[in-house]
Design a protein around this motif. Structure first.
Motif, short mmCIF file in Angstrom:
data_model
loop_
_atom_site.label_atom_id
_atom_site.label_comp_id
_atom_site.label_asym_id
_atom_site.label_seq_id
_atom_site.Cartn_x
_atom_site.Cartn_y
_atom_site.Cartn_z
N GLY B 139 46.08 38.24 54.59
CA GLY B 139 45.17 38.50 55.70
C GLY B 139 43.99 39.35 55.28
N GLU B 140 43.41 40.06 56.25
CA GLU B 140 42.20 40.82 55.96
C GLU B 140 42.47 42.05 55.11
OE1 GLU B 140 39.61 41.62 59.13
OE2 GLU B 140 39.49 39.53 59.76
N SER B 141 43.70 42.58 55.21
CA SER B 141 43.97 43.81 54.45
C SER B 141 44.30 43.50 53.00
CB SER B 141 45.11 44.57 55.10
OG SER B 141 46.22 43.73 55.24
N GLY B 142 44.64 42.25 52.67
CA GLY B 142 44.97 41.91 51.30
C GLY B 142 46.38 42.32 50.93
N ILE B 143 46.70 42.26 49.65
CA ILE B 143 48.03 42.68 49.22
C ILE B 143 47.92 43.79 48.18
CG2 ILE B 143 49.19 40.50 49.74
CD1 ILE B 143 48.98 39.70 46.91
N SER B 144 48.98 44.60 48.10
CA SER B 144 48.99 45.69 47.14
C SER B 144 50.38 45.84 46.57
CB SER B 144 48.56 47.00 47.80
OG SER B 144 49.40 47.27 48.88
N THR B 145 50.47 46.46 45.41
CA THR B 145 51.76 46.59 44.73
C THR B 145 51.68 47.76 43.74
OG1 THR B 145 53.29 45.47 43.29
CG2 THR B 145 51.00 44.84 43.08
N MET B 146 52.72 47.88 42.90
CA MET B 146 52.77 48.99 41.93
C MET B 146 52.90 48.43 40.53
SD MET B 146 52.91 52.01 43.46
CE MET B 146 54.01 53.11 42.57
N ARG B 147 52.29 49.13 39.56
CA ARG B 147 52.50 48.76 38.16
C ARG B 147 53.85 49.31 37.70
NH1 ARG B 147 46.98 50.61 37.62
NH2 ARG B 147 47.80 52.67 37.32
N MET B 148 54.57 48.51 36.89
CA MET B 148 55.84 48.97 36.33
C MET B 148 55.63 49.35 34.87
SD MET B 148 58.31 48.73 38.55
CE MET B 148 57.71 48.73 40.21
N ASN B 149 56.37 50.34 34.41
CA ASN B 149 56.33 50.65 32.98
C ASN B 149 57.14 49.62 32.22
OD1 ASN B 149 54.91 52.88 33.60
ND2 ASN B 149 56.64 54.28 33.49
N SER B 150 56.66 49.24 31.04
CA SER B 150 57.47 48.35 30.23
C SER B 150 57.12 48.55 28.77
CB SER B 150 57.30 46.90 30.64
OG SER B 150 55.95 46.55 30.58
N TRP B 151 57.98 48.08 27.88
CA TRP B 151 57.85 48.27 26.43
C TRP B 151 57.66 49.76 26.12
CZ3 TRP B 151 53.93 43.84 24.95
CH2 TRP B 151 54.54 42.60 25.21
N LEU B 227 41.61 43.38 36.69
CA LEU B 227 41.16 44.14 37.86
C LEU B 227 42.34 44.44 38.77
CD1 LEU B 227 38.50 45.09 39.43
CD2 LEU B 227 38.97 43.12 40.86
N ALA B 228 43.20 43.42 38.98
CA ALA B 228 44.36 43.61 39.85
C ALA B 228 45.29 44.68 39.29
CB ALA B 228 45.11 42.29 40.01
N ILE B 229 45.48 44.68 37.96
CA ILE B 229 46.35 45.67 37.35
C ILE B 229 45.75 47.07 37.50
CG2 ILE B 229 47.37 46.44 35.17
CD1 ILE B 229 47.45 43.49 34.36
N ALA B 230 44.44 47.16 37.30
CA ALA B 230 43.79 48.48 37.38
C ALA B 230 43.80 49.02 38.80
CB ALA B 230 42.37 48.38 36.85
N ASN B 231 43.56 48.15 39.79
CA ASN B 231 43.45 48.62 41.18
C ASN B 231 44.78 48.59 41.92
OD1 ASN B 231 40.79 49.06 40.93
ND2 ASN B 231 40.13 47.25 42.05
N GLU B 232 45.73 47.80 41.47
CA GLU B 232 47.04 47.58 42.11
C GLU B 232 46.91 46.98 43.51
OE1 GLU B 232 48.57 51.67 41.66
OE2 GLU B 232 50.03 50.77 40.31
N ALA B 233 45.72 46.49 43.87
CA ALA B 233 45.53 45.88 45.19
C ALA B 233 44.27 45.05 45.17
CB ALA B 233 45.42 46.95 46.26
N THR B 234 44.17 44.12 46.10
CA THR B 234 42.92 43.38 46.27
C THR B 234 42.96 42.73 47.65
OG1 THR B 234 41.37 41.87 45.21
CG2 THR B 234 43.64 41.14 45.35
N ASN B 235 41.80 42.31 48.13
CA ASN B 235 41.77 41.55 49.38
C ASN B 235 40.73 40.45 49.30
OD1 ASN B 235 39.36 42.81 49.74
ND2 ASN B 235 39.89 43.81 51.66
#
Lengths: 313, 417
Positions: B139-151, B227-235
């Motif tokens: 929707g208008e707010s977009g989606i957001s999430t968290m980066r996970m640590n790995s390796w 960009l998505a990884i750096a911001n952890e969100a987009t819309n």
């Protein structure tokens, strides 16, 4: 029936407004091949000129001055900017006008602020033209429609029935020949560009008094005018009129329907499946009304790139 | 590749590696955005500069790459799948590639302005659909999430994200550069120069163009993923025509005819936007002015300007140009300061805050603050500053032009002699 009549009326008026804005672009695009990205910003300029003069002098003074000032701006842009980059190709011209759009918008914001201004029609024009199913239909909407029709008629007659029109049309097809016959080609192109910009300015002054006049008004129209020009066909005035009306009616009708693709699939017995899948299949037509013009443009470009009324590729 | 070029690249690489050690988190973030913008512009110019396809809808692949990556990140976060964070951009690249293949197949049936219009229509379709299509685009707010640590790398810090971005941007840049050396890359140039002849020689130009477009879209998708990884969100606003137009703008400022020019333009303009948007509200006006001036007077962009100097001048001939360029710089500074002074003064005097100040002082035009000083709007001295600056700049302009022409002539003569 009430829905039908009101939708048709609103659609036609909205379409005529769209035509008013894009008529100038059709002229410029068709005659000079310049994709003027800043076109909708001349419309915005016209609205703000109309606003300033309606306060200082009067509404009608604004209506006369707006096309003149926007046209003068068009002369400056064509003479001192576009002509310099013409040799680098159409992409450069498009990008230059894109930069100009930025400048016009920001300069207007500098003087008038980030919020819409209170540009209204004179009080004696604020009455209902007629009453339809207990709703008053504003006279000003009809006024806008009439202005658009007059613009169309004048442009059509000038382009097809006068010497000026013959020279302009000839300059599009055979520029070298027209120049050899002793016509001043740069002046012809400059005038066409000025006329196009002036028409956008006039549209701004007329429509700005009814719709909100604010910093966003140009962006809202920015790509829609391209849709009209492409769908109608390069430089075809009739095409632009038909395309504008089509898009206006399309939008005003689709807002009122709650159909979705799943309803269509239900006709062949796949309705339940479609509702289960969701996503694109259950989006209602009313919510995606804004996408419709672009879908139309895409279809026209892929099936008939010359546009509805265009005759050359 | 010449020796000086190799040295320049090595110096740049060293500088970029050292960035997180010396800069503040805020500036590291700015450099991340510059790198991403650079990659976006490079992949755009693969379609534009190499194959001559002016796409006005590249934000579609940028946004799709970002959304695909965010969905994968969300799946990882909810333990639906396992996927290492450093390989997330693969999702963006895949999304960009397949979408580019489909959209490119449609768009490359047309050429020139019509091609631009098809790409514009496709991007606008996504832009208008995304805010209403909740399940995919949130929707208008977009989606957001968290980066996970790995390796065992910590991706909660800016440094981790920075090196991830740097590695991907450097790798993609190398791939894009290497692509221009392959037979396919040479074919792209041939299609740009004369498509009819290429078809006559028996090549399937539509297929070739579709593939080139898809590769361009793939690296655009990688940029979107970063960009998505750096911001952890987009819309949905990543799809806007503004975003598509920005990359076109940056590419042409940097120079569409050179390989690194677009990246240079994108990084510079991103940095410029970041700095000036904090300082002034008219930064878009300055950006527009710079763009129009570049289009009018430097049609090859800054990259083209640099490569002209590198190609046509010997190192010893540069001394003929020192004085003319210094005069040019003085002219530019005079004009720029004059214009900025006028714009900023108008901005302050016409602002609402100033109107309130006037009302409290009984409607008088009180002095205003600018650059830490007081200026009286009624005093002729205030307006004498920009007038003198601009007049001086305008008066010196013909001199600067004459000196530059003469300097160039002397520099070229030395080469001939």
């Amino acid at each position: 029936l009430e829905f039908l009549v009101v939708s048709v009326l609103n659609g036609v008026v909205h379409g005529l407004l769209l035509f008013m804005v894009s008529a100038g672009l059709t002229l410029i695009f068709g005659m000079m091949g310049v994709l003027n990205f800043a076109h909708a910003w001349f419309y915005m300029l016209g609205a703000y000129v109309g606003f300033s003069l309606s306060r200082a002098v009067g509404f009608w003074a604004g209506l006369i001055a707006a096309p003149l000032i926007a046209g003068a701006g068009g002369v400056l842009v064509e003479r001192y900017m576009l002509r310099r980059v013409h040799k680098y190709g159409h992409a450069h011209e498009l990008l230059l006008t894109f930069g100009l759009a930025f400048i016009i918008e920001e300069v207007i914001k500098l003087f008038y602020g980030d919020f819409p201004v209170n540009y209204t029609m004179p009080p004696y024009m604020k009455f209902a033209a007629f009453t339809l199913y207990e709703t008053n239909y504003p006279f000003y909407r009809l006024f806008m429609g009439v202005v658009a029709i007059v613009i169309f008629a004048v442009l059509y007659v000038v382009l097809t029935r006068t010497r000026v029109g013959i020279i302009v049309r000839a300059a599009t097809h055979r520029p070298a020949m027209v120049e050899a016959l002793g016509h001043n080609l740069p002046v012809v192109f400059m005038s066409v560009f000025a006329a196009g910009a002036g028409l956008a300015g006039l549209a701004g002054a007329v429509a700005g008094a009814f719709f909100p006049t604010g910093p966003n008004m140009a962006v809202d129209f920015g790509t829609l005018v391209f849709v009209v020009v492409v769908v109608g066909g390069l430089g075809s005035l009739e095409g632009a009129l038909v395309a504008s009306l089509l898009i206006g009616l399309f939008i005003s009708f689709s807002v009122g329907f709650s159909w979705s693709l799943s309803d269509l699939l239900a006709l062949v017995g796949l309705g339940a499946w479609a509702r289960e899948v969701g996503g694109l299949l259950t989006l209602q037509l009313s919510t995606i009304a804004a996408s419709m013009p672009f879908l139309l443009m895409l279809l026209v470009l892929l099936i008939r790139p010359a546009g509805l009324f265009g005759d050359r590729q | 590749m010449t020796r000086s070029r190799q040295l320049a690249l090595l110096a740049l690489a060293g500088l970029l590696l050292l960035v997180p050690l010396v800069l503040t988190p805020n500036l590291i973030n700015a450099v991340i955005k510059m790198l991403i913008a650079g990659l976006f512009a490079l992949s755009f110019s693969l379609a534009m500069g190499q194959a001559g396809m002016l796409s006005f809808g590249h934000s579609a692949y940028y946004g799709l790459g970002a959304f695909a990556t965010l969905h994968l990140m969300r799946a990882v976060e909810h333990s639906v799948v396992t996927w290492p964070t450093p390989l997330l951009p693969l999702a963006g690249g895949a999304a960009g590639f397949f979408c580019g293949l489909g959209f490119g197949w449609l768009a490359t049936q047309r050429t020139g302005v019509y091609f631009a219009m098809v790409t514009l229509a496709l991007a606008e379709l996504l832009f208008t659909l995304a805010p209403t299509w909740n399940s995919v685009f949130g929707g208008e707010s977009g989606i957001s999430t968290m980066r996970m640590n790995s390796w065992s790398i910590n991706f909660a810090s800016d440094t981790g994200v920075y090196y991830l971005t740097l590695v991907w941007v450097a790798g993609s840049t190398w791939c894009l550069w290497a692509f221009t050396r392959t037979p396919m890359g040479r074919l792209a140039l041939a299609v740009r120069e004369n498509e009819h002849r290429v078809r006559f020689l028996g090549f399937n130009t539509h297929g070739a163009k579709t593939l080139i477009f898809a590769i361009s879209a793939m690296f655009t998708g990688v940029a979107g993923a970063l960009l998505a990884i750096a911001n952890e969100a987009t819309n949905y606003t990543v799809f806007s025509a503004q975003a598509s137009a920005n990359v076109v703008l940056q590419t042409f400022i940097g120079g569409a005819g050179t390989f690194f020019g677009p990246a240079l333009g994108a990084a510079t303009m991103t940095f410029f936007a970041r700095v000036t948007s904090d300082l002034t509200r008219s930064w878009l006006l300055y950006q527009g002015l710079i763009f129009v001036i570049v289009m009018l007077f430097v049609p090859d962009g800054f990259g083209g300007l640099i490569s002209t100097h590198a190609r046509r001048l010997r190192a010893t001939a540069v001394r003929h140009l020192t004085v003319p360029y210094l005069v040019c710089l003085v002219v530019a500074v005079l004009l720029a300061v004059g214009v900025v002074f006028v714009v900023e003064s108008l901005h302050v005097v016409l602002s609402d805050a100033y109107a309130v100040l006037r009302r409290t002082n009984g409607g008088a035009l009180v002095p205003y603050h600018l650059l830490g000083r007081q200026f009286d709007p009624l005093s002729p001295w205030t307006w004498a500053i920009p007038v003198v600056l601009i007049l001086a700049g305008a008066a010196l302009l013909p001199l600067a032009r004459r000196l530059t022409t003469e300097g160039w002539n002397r520099a070229l003569n030395e080469r001939a002699a």
